[in-house]
Design a protein around this motif. Structure first.
Motif, mmCIF file in Angstrom:
data_model
loop_
_atom_site.group_PDB
_atom_site.id
_atom_site.type_symbol
_atom_site.label_atom_id
_atom_site.label_comp_id
_atom_site.label_asym_id
_atom_site.label_seq_id
_atom_site.Cartn_x
_atom_site.Cartn_y
_atom_site.Cartn_z
ATOM 1 N N LEU A 156 0.849 -1.187 0.000
ATOM 2 C CA LEU A 156 0.000 0.000 0.000
ATOM 3 C C LEU A 156 0.885 1.238 0.000
ATOM 4 C CD1 LEU A 156 -2.954 1.001 0.143
ATOM 5 C CD2 LEU A 156 -2.653 1.158 2.639
ATOM 6 N N LEU A 157 0.689 2.090 -0.996
ATOM 7 C CA LEU A 157 1.451 3.330 -1.134
ATOM 8 C C LEU A 157 0.543 4.528 -0.884
ATOM 9 C CD1 LEU A 157 3.469 2.542 -4.396
ATOM 10 C CD2 LEU A 157 4.215 2.248 -2.024
ATOM 11 N N LYS A 158 1.106 5.542 -0.240
ATOM 12 C CA LYS A 158 0.371 6.791 -0.023
ATOM 13 C C LYS A 158 1.015 7.882 -0.856
ATOM 14 C CE LYS A 158 -1.290 9.949 3.557
ATOM 15 N NZ LYS A 158 -1.293 10.261 5.000
ATOM 16 N N SER A 159 0.244 8.452 -1.763
ATOM 17 C CA SER A 159 0.788 9.465 -2.665
ATOM 18 C C SER A 159 1.075 10.762 -1.915
ATOM 19 C CB SER A 159 -0.191 9.733 -3.810
ATOM 20 O OG SER A 159 -1.431 10.197 -3.305
ATOM 21 N N ILE B 78 -2.712 3.917 -3.106
ATOM 22 C CA ILE B 78 -2.693 3.007 -4.246
ATOM 23 C C ILE B 78 -2.191 1.649 -3.784
ATOM 24 C CG2 ILE B 78 -1.614 2.498 -6.474
ATOM 25 C CD1 ILE B 78 -1.704 5.419 -7.131
ATOM 26 N N LEU B 79 -2.956 0.631 -4.104
ATOM 27 C CA LEU B 79 -2.615 -0.746 -3.774
ATOM 28 C C LEU B 79 -1.849 -1.346 -4.942
ATOM 29 C CD1 LEU B 79 -3.272 -2.751 -1.443
ATOM 30 C CD2 LEU B 79 -5.223 -3.493 -2.812
ATOM 31 N N VAL B 80 -0.713 -1.975 -4.651
ATOM 32 C CA VAL B 80 0.109 -2.613 -5.678
ATOM 33 C C VAL B 80 0.132 -4.109 -5.409
ATOM 34 C CG1 VAL B 80 2.335 -2.634 -6.855
ATOM 35 C CG2 VAL B 80 1.571 -0.545 -5.694
ATOM 36 N N GLY B 81 -0.209 -4.907 -6.402
ATOM 37 C CA GLY B 81 -0.207 -6.353 -6.201
ATOM 38 C C GLY B 81 0.035 -7.075 -7.497
ATOM 39 N N ALA B 82 0.228 -8.308 -7.412
ATOM 40 C CA ALA B 82 0.516 -9.075 -6.206
ATOM 41 C C ALA B 82 1.496 -10.159 -6.613
ATOM 42 C CB ALA B 82 -0.745 -9.708 -5.629
ATOM 43 N N THR B 83 2.246 -10.638 -5.647
ATOM 44 C CA THR B 83 3.172 -11.731 -5.951
ATOM 45 C C THR B 83 2.415 -13.051 -6.035
ATOM 46 O OG1 THR B 83 3.633 -12.205 -3.623
ATOM 47 C CG2 THR B 83 5.024 -10.543 -4.710
ATOM 48 N N GLU B 84 3.022 -14.036 -6.635
ATOM 49 C CA GLU B 84 2.539 -15.414 -6.608
ATOM 50 C C GLU B 84 3.713 -16.290 -6.174
ATOM 51 O OE1 GLU B 84 0.757 -16.786 -10.198
ATOM 52 O OE2 GLU B 84 -1.145 -15.782 -9.794
ATOM 53 N N GLU B 85 3.656 -16.776 -4.932
ATOM 54 C CA GLU B 85 4.778 -17.482 -4.344
ATOM 55 C C GLU B 85 4.334 -18.853 -3.834
ATOM 56 O OE1 GLU B 85 7.062 -14.840 -1.641
ATOM 57 O OE2 GLU B 85 5.609 -13.307 -2.261
ATOM 58 N N ASP B 86 4.953 -19.892 -4.359
ATOM 59 C CA ASP B 86 4.657 -21.256 -3.938
ATOM 60 C C ASP B 86 5.590 -21.618 -2.791
ATOM 61 O OD1 ASP B 86 3.860 -23.849 -3.685
ATOM 62 O OD2 ASP B 86 4.605 -24.527 -5.639
ATOM 63 N N PRO C 70 5.318 6.337 -12.894
ATOM 64 C CA PRO C 70 6.546 6.961 -12.361
ATOM 65 C C PRO C 70 6.337 7.935 -11.206
ATOM 66 C CG PRO C 70 6.676 6.818 -14.741
ATOM 67 C CD PRO C 70 5.286 6.385 -14.366
ATOM 68 N N PRO C 71 5.240 8.713 -11.140
ATOM 69 C CA PRO C 71 5.066 9.600 -9.981
ATOM 70 C C PRO C 71 5.014 8.866 -8.642
ATOM 71 C CG PRO C 71 3.620 10.294 -11.770
ATOM 72 C CD PRO C 71 4.209 8.973 -12.181
ATOM 73 N N LEU C 72 4.793 7.534 -8.662
ATOM 74 C CA LEU C 72 4.781 6.781 -7.411
ATOM 75 C C LEU C 72 6.155 6.721 -6.751
ATOM 76 C CD1 LEU C 72 2.389 3.766 -8.159
ATOM 77 C CD2 LEU C 72 2.001 5.687 -6.608
ATOM 78 N N ALA C 73 7.196 7.151 -7.472
ATOM 79 C CA ALA C 73 8.530 7.213 -6.865
ATOM 80 C C ALA C 73 8.538 8.164 -5.673
ATOM 81 C CB ALA C 73 9.558 7.653 -7.904
ATOM 82 N N GLU C 74 7.610 9.105 -5.655
ATOM 83 C CA GLU C 74 7.515 10.053 -4.543
ATOM 84 C C GLU C 74 6.551 9.575 -3.461
ATOM 85 O OE1 GLU C 74 9.515 12.668 -4.525
ATOM 86 O OE2 GLU C 74 10.280 11.938 -6.464
ATOM 87 N N ALA C 75 5.934 8.427 -3.656
ATOM 88 C CA ALA C 75 4.955 7.924 -2.692
ATOM 89 C C ALA C 75 5.648 7.293 -1.489
ATOM 90 C CB ALA C 75 4.025 6.912 -3.359
ATOM 91 N N THR C 76 4.900 7.225 -0.408
ATOM 92 C CA THR C 76 5.394 6.614 0.825
ATOM 93 C C THR C 76 4.876 5.181 0.942
ATOM 94 O OG1 THR C 76 5.333 8.764 1.930
ATOM 95 C CG2 THR C 76 5.442 6.809 3.344
ATOM 96 N N VAL C 77 5.778 4.256 1.280
ATOM 97 C CA VAL C 77 5.353 2.884 1.542
ATOM 98 C C VAL C 77 4.685 2.860 2.913
ATOM 99 C CG1 VAL C 77 6.086 0.509 1.904
ATOM 100 C CG2 VAL C 77 7.182 1.901 0.132
ATOM 101 N N GLU C 78 3.407 2.565 2.915
ATOM 102 C CA GLU C 78 2.636 2.641 4.157
ATOM 103 C C GLU C 78 2.474 1.286 4.834
ATOM 104 O OE1 GLU C 78 -1.706 4.036 4.340
ATOM 105 O OE2 GLU C 78 -0.550 5.804 4.932
ATOM 106 N N GLN C 79 2.284 0.226 4.031
ATOM 107 C CA GLN C 79 2.024 -1.083 4.632
ATOM 108 C C GLN C 79 2.236 -2.180 3.597
ATOM 109 O OE1 GLN C 79 -1.936 -1.372 6.231
ATOM 110 N NE2 GLN C 79 -1.536 -3.250 7.360
ATOM 111 N N SER C 80 2.630 -3.355 4.072
ATOM 112 C CA SER C 80 2.742 -4.532 3.212
ATOM 113 C C SER C 80 2.160 -5.718 3.966
ATOM 114 C CB SER C 80 4.206 -4.801 2.855
ATOM 115 O OG SER C 80 4.317 -5.950 2.029
ATOM 116 N N TRP C 81 1.480 -6.606 3.253
ATOM 117 C CA TRP C 81 0.883 -7.785 3.881
ATOM 118 C C TRP C 81 0.781 -8.898 2.857
ATOM 119 C CZ3 TRP C 81 -1.833 -3.295 2.820
ATOM 120 C CH2 TRP C 81 -2.809 -3.389 1.839
#
Length: 379
Positions: A232-235, A261-269, A293-304
């Protein structure tokens, strides 16, 4: 004391079935080994595909389409009952491609959209920039699907749980089910961390743990876990950088109303390992920046992360367990549990109440042969 209907698993499938039953006047008890609504369902993105206007020969597409059409109805009803807005929004979405190979893959999907009667259009480079100026200019092609939607899945799960309680469903978190006691061709009771619980009807909706639980009865319904991590990124200053869902292959950006903005997702076995990793977090961040590209200025808020339940093919398991008159399964939805939950619940209620089915779910029976469904499951 015997409980008439017991649902094992408190994710979106279990809660949706409990809610659909309660609407028909059937109360149930729902058990979950952890907190209700905090598993793979909570960890999803809440993507709702575009509705189709034509019938399909694929049972999976038909189930998906029925669920898609039920979502606005369920969302409004849940809001009316509980006051909780699940965030259902028809925001539209783009499928994008960087390479010729990716472009051809989306063209194949577009052919299926046309067959299914899904509204879409291919965008010119100028139209891409006008629709989403924040997207990278290195895209080769993009298609716009105006009817794609989204929900805020944590809110949807809270609304379902609240509606269930209002309608008399008993939610019992923190109770793990270890196995079954049977008498002839019926489950007599459940063996749980809280003791033995006598039952009338059992519905197993235990996600990735379903296969392990059912194997104790000799029922072969593998539900291998597939981990999906999200970011989860916060712009900057909370200003929206995207207006529409963006899908690139199996990956996506989902803009929320609050500028996140939600970014997803991995697929991990990786089995039942649900821990997040810094490597996956970095990969998701770089994915987001590559697309926008503007997401380079976003803050990483959470990962799960969450563990999605697979199946022996691409279809979920829906129906009565073989050689058992009161044991049902609804699981194995892989990445599409949220998408398919209203249709799954309504179909299971038809089956449980022994009334004419509104959709044919015979292709999802537990004892089927494992075959890959070649139909599109892109939203």
């Amino acid at each position: 004391m015997a409980q008439d209907v017991v649902i094992v698993g408190g994710g979106v499938i279990g809660l949706s079935i409990a809610y659909a039953l309660a609407r028909e006047g059937v109360r149930s008890t729902l058990l979950d080994k952890e907190e209700v609504g905090r598993g793979a369902s909570w960890a999803g993105a809440g993507l709702i595909p575009s509705p189709a206007s034509k019938l399909s020969k694929s049972p999976l597409v038909e189930l998906r389409n029925w669920s898609t059409k039920l979502y606005p109805l369920w969302s409004q009803e849940l809001r009316d009952e509980t006051g909780i807005d699940n965030g259902f929004r028809r925001t539209g979405g783009l499928d994008v491609a960087f390479t010729l190979e990716e472009e051809n893959e989306v063209k194949t999907s577009a052919g299926r959209w046309r067959v299914e009667g899904i509204n879409y259009e291919r965008l010119t480079p100028a139209a891409i920039r006008q629709l989403e100026p924040g997207l990278t200019e290195t895209l080769r092609a993009a298609w716009f699907l105006p009817d794609r939607a989204q929900i805020r899945n944590p809110r949807h799960l809270r609304a379902l749980a609240a509606a269930c309680i209002r309608r008399g469903v008993t939610l019992r978190p923190g109770i793990e089910v270890f196995g079954f006691q049977t008498v002839e061709d019926r489950v007599h009771s459940l063996l749980t961390s809280a003791g033995t619980l006598e039952v009338g009807i059992v519905i197993v909706c235990a996600g990735a743990w379903t296969g392990r639980l059912m194997s104790g009865l000799g029922v072969d319904v593998p539900t291998p876990p597939l981990k999906g991590q999200m970011l989860l990124l916060k712009s900057p200053e909370g200003r929206p950088l995207l207006q529409h869902i963006v899908e690139w292959g199996k990956n996506y950006l989902v803009p929320r109303d609050d500028g996140r903005i939600l970014v997803g997702a991995t697929e991990e076995d990786v089995g039942f390992d649900s821990e997040t990793s810094e490597m996956s977090t970095q990969w998701l961040y770089e994915l987001g920046v590559r697309l926008c590209p503007p997401l380079a200025e976003a803050t990483v808020e959470q990962s799960w992360s969450g563990l999605r339940p697979g199946s022996k093919d691409t279809r979920p398991y829906l129906g009565l367990a073989p050689n058992c008159r009161n044991l049902y399964v609804a699981s194995g939805h892989k990445r599409a549990g949220l998408q398919l939950s209203p249709g799954t619940a309504e179909a299971m209620v038809d089956l449980l109440l022994d009334r004419p089915p509104r959709i044919d779910i015979s292709a999802f029976r537990l004892e089927r042969e494992g075959q890959v469904d070649e139909s599109s499951f892109r939203s």
